[in-house]
Motif scaffolding. Structure first.
Motif, PDB file in Angstrom:
ATOM      1  N   SER A 250       5.679 -15.756   0.807  1.00 48.43           N
ATOM      2  CA  SER A 250       6.554 -14.892   0.007  1.00 48.43           C
ATOM      3  C   SER A 250       5.952 -13.507  -0.157  1.00 48.43           C
ATOM      4  N   ALA A 251       4.637 -13.442  -0.337  1.00 48.64           N
ATOM      5  CA  ALA A 251       3.964 -12.148  -0.494  1.00 48.64           C
ATOM      6  C   ALA A 251       4.175 -11.267   0.726  1.00 48.64           C
ATOM      7  N   THR A 252       4.080 -11.869   1.898  1.00 47.20           N
ATOM      8  CA  THR A 252       4.247 -11.114   3.138  1.00 47.20           C
ATOM      9  C   THR A 252       5.667 -10.567   3.256  1.00 47.20           C
ATOM     10  N   TRP A 253       6.654 -11.400   2.976  1.00 48.00           N
ATOM     11  CA  TRP A 253       8.049 -10.983   3.137  1.00 48.00           C
ATOM     12  C   TRP A 253       8.534 -10.130   1.980  1.00 48.00           C
ATOM     13  N   ALA A 254       7.814 -10.141   0.879  1.00 41.47           N
ATOM     14  CA  ALA A 254       8.192  -9.288  -0.247  1.00 41.47           C
ATOM     15  C   ALA A 254       7.965  -7.814   0.050  1.00 41.47           C
ATOM     16  N   LEU A 255       7.042  -7.511   0.969  1.00 41.79           N
ATOM     17  CA  LEU A 255       6.722  -6.100   1.188  1.00 41.79           C
ATOM     18  C   LEU A 255       6.412  -5.797   2.653  1.00 41.79           C
ATOM     19  N   ASN A 256       7.215  -6.360   3.548  1.00 37.92           N
ATOM     20  CA  ASN A 256       7.098  -5.964   4.954  1.00 37.92           C
ATOM     21  C   ASN A 256       8.310  -5.140   5.389  1.00 37.92           C
ATOM     22  N   THR A 257       9.001  -4.572   4.416  1.00 42.91           N
ATOM     23  CA  THR A 257      10.156  -3.667   4.526  1.00 42.91           C
ATOM     24  C   THR A 257      11.489  -4.387   4.725  1.00 42.91           C
ATOM     25  N   LEU A 258      11.497  -5.692   4.970  1.00 39.02           N
ATOM     26  CA  LEU A 258      12.754  -6.390   5.259  1.00 39.02           C
ATOM     27  C   LEU A 258      13.766  -6.253   4.128  1.00 39.02           C
TER      28      LEU A 258
END
Length: 388
Positions: A250-258
């Motif tokens: 979740s941390a990765t997808w929270a702030l990878n611009t998606l």
């Protein structure tokens, strides 16, 4: 979705409890001199350092060590790291640690061959790199910032009392990142909790903007619900692999611009938190938590429709017989209850802020206009006082 955008994420991810083995494949693509960047030494206690060094040596790399990266990387440390990289003709940077280590590595990557002062160029004028950029890879040991899959690099200038983030383009993003949830399990509970709130805050910053029916908001709601669910498991049992893996992902997808696609995004909680951090050196997630509820209660009337949706979809508030204001306030109350259950810092006074510091912290707060209300300096002061 009403916005126009292009989307590309250049970072390759390896996820899971055997993901470190893929470091062998990636290292073959880069030169001999590797700058190994890490924090205060915890990776030497938990064995991650030895495992990484073994792989680097097996691939014939010359290791140039750059340890001691602090939780809020300083400008002085950046100058030191850039000098190490340049003098040792570093071909590749490997960051082993949490978001601060990854941020610092990216800042070093764009500063080592920069002919200008990187602070002035990147953090005052917000220019893009015009020099050679050293490629970066990450082995993540703390979930929170999403720095493993974005171009962000936050640096603190203690002399100027400023903490500033620059989001660089895809050429600065990590070429690859290795995400093993087991690597996060030796973190102290306070660090885990701070990381969890950082994740949630990142999602909120992108969610609380715009009025259109936007797919990005549906994705954000799902991520928030996942973080809430997994966080309550993790605070009871920090060794629960499933919960920790979901938090990490979740941390990765929270702030990878998606989830920012098609949106303006807010980021004022981060601007407030950064300014508090510049004066207190507080843990990033805790400085965000301490200003969040006062900020969101203040801007709620300006984005009431979204706050009602937040209450219903994320917190399960039943709106029957309630006004929109009552529904929205109940949602924020439930968020506050969850934050207290997590154990995050709820007041900036707990971080060392005094009333005498408020005006200077306000002066150091960058004012953005992507959310529901562009704040004035007086409004920032009022929110900070409410956060004390």
């Amino acid at each position: 979705m009403l916005g126009n955008f292009s989307y590309k994420n250049a970072t390759k991810l390896y996820f899971g409890d055997d993901s470190l083995k893929y470091l062998n494949e990636e290292l073959k693509q880069y030169g001999k001199n590797v700058q190994l960047i890490y924090g205060g030494g915890s990776i030497k206690k938990n064995g991650i350092y030895d495992s990484v060094v073994e792989i680097l040596k097996a691939n014939g790399k010359n290791i140039v060590e750059d340890g001691g990266v602090m939780p809020n990387p300083t400008l002085e440390k950046l100058y030191e790291g850039a000098k190490i990289a340049k003098e040792n003709h570093v071909d590749f940077i490997l960051a082993v640690g949490g978001g601060s280590v990854c941020d610092y590595a990216k800042a070093v990557a764009v500063s080592a061959h920069c002919d200008e002062d990187p602070w002035d160029k990147y953090y005052i004028r917000f220019e893009e790199p015009s020099c050679e950029i050293i490629p970066v890879g990450c082995v993540l040991t703390m979930a929170g910032t999403g720095s493993e899959m974005n171009g962000g690099a936050v640096i603190t200038n203690h002399k100027a009392k400023l903490k500033v983030g620059h989001v660089f383009g895809e050429e600065v993003m990590p070429k690859f990142s290795i995400l093993n949830p087991k690597f996060t399990m030796s973190l102290p509970k306070k660090q885990m909790i701070a990381g969890i709130y950082d994740i949630f805050s990142h999602i909120c910053e992108q969610y609380f903007s715009g009025e259109d029916d936007n797919t990005s908001d549906y994705l954000a709601e799902a991520l928030m619900k996942s973080v809430i669910h997994s966080s309550l498991i993790a605070i009871d049992n920090s060794q629960d692999y499933e919960a920790r893996s979901n938090i990490m992902w979740s941390a990765t997808w929270a702030l990878n611009t998606l989830i920012s696609m098609g949106k303006t995004t807010d980021w004022m909680v981060h601007m407030l938190g950064h300014s508090v951090g510049a004066y207190t050196d507080a843990i990033h997630g805790m400085s965000l938590a301490a200003v969040s509820i006062p900020y969101y209660r203040y801007i709620m009337p300006y984005g009431l429709k979204k706050f009602v949706r937040f209450a219903k979809e994320v917190w399960g508030v039943n709106p029957d017989g309630k006004s929109d204001e009552e529904t929205a306030n109940e949602g924020l109350s439930k968020m506050e209850e969850w934050m207290k259950k997590l154990g995050v810092t709820m007041k900036i006074s707990e971080l060392g802020v005094t009333e005498e510091m408020i005006e200077k912290i306000a002066d150091g707060t960058m004012i953005l206009n992507g959310g529901y209300k562009q704040l004035t300096r007086d409004e920032i002061i009022a929110i900070l006082k409410e956060s004390l």
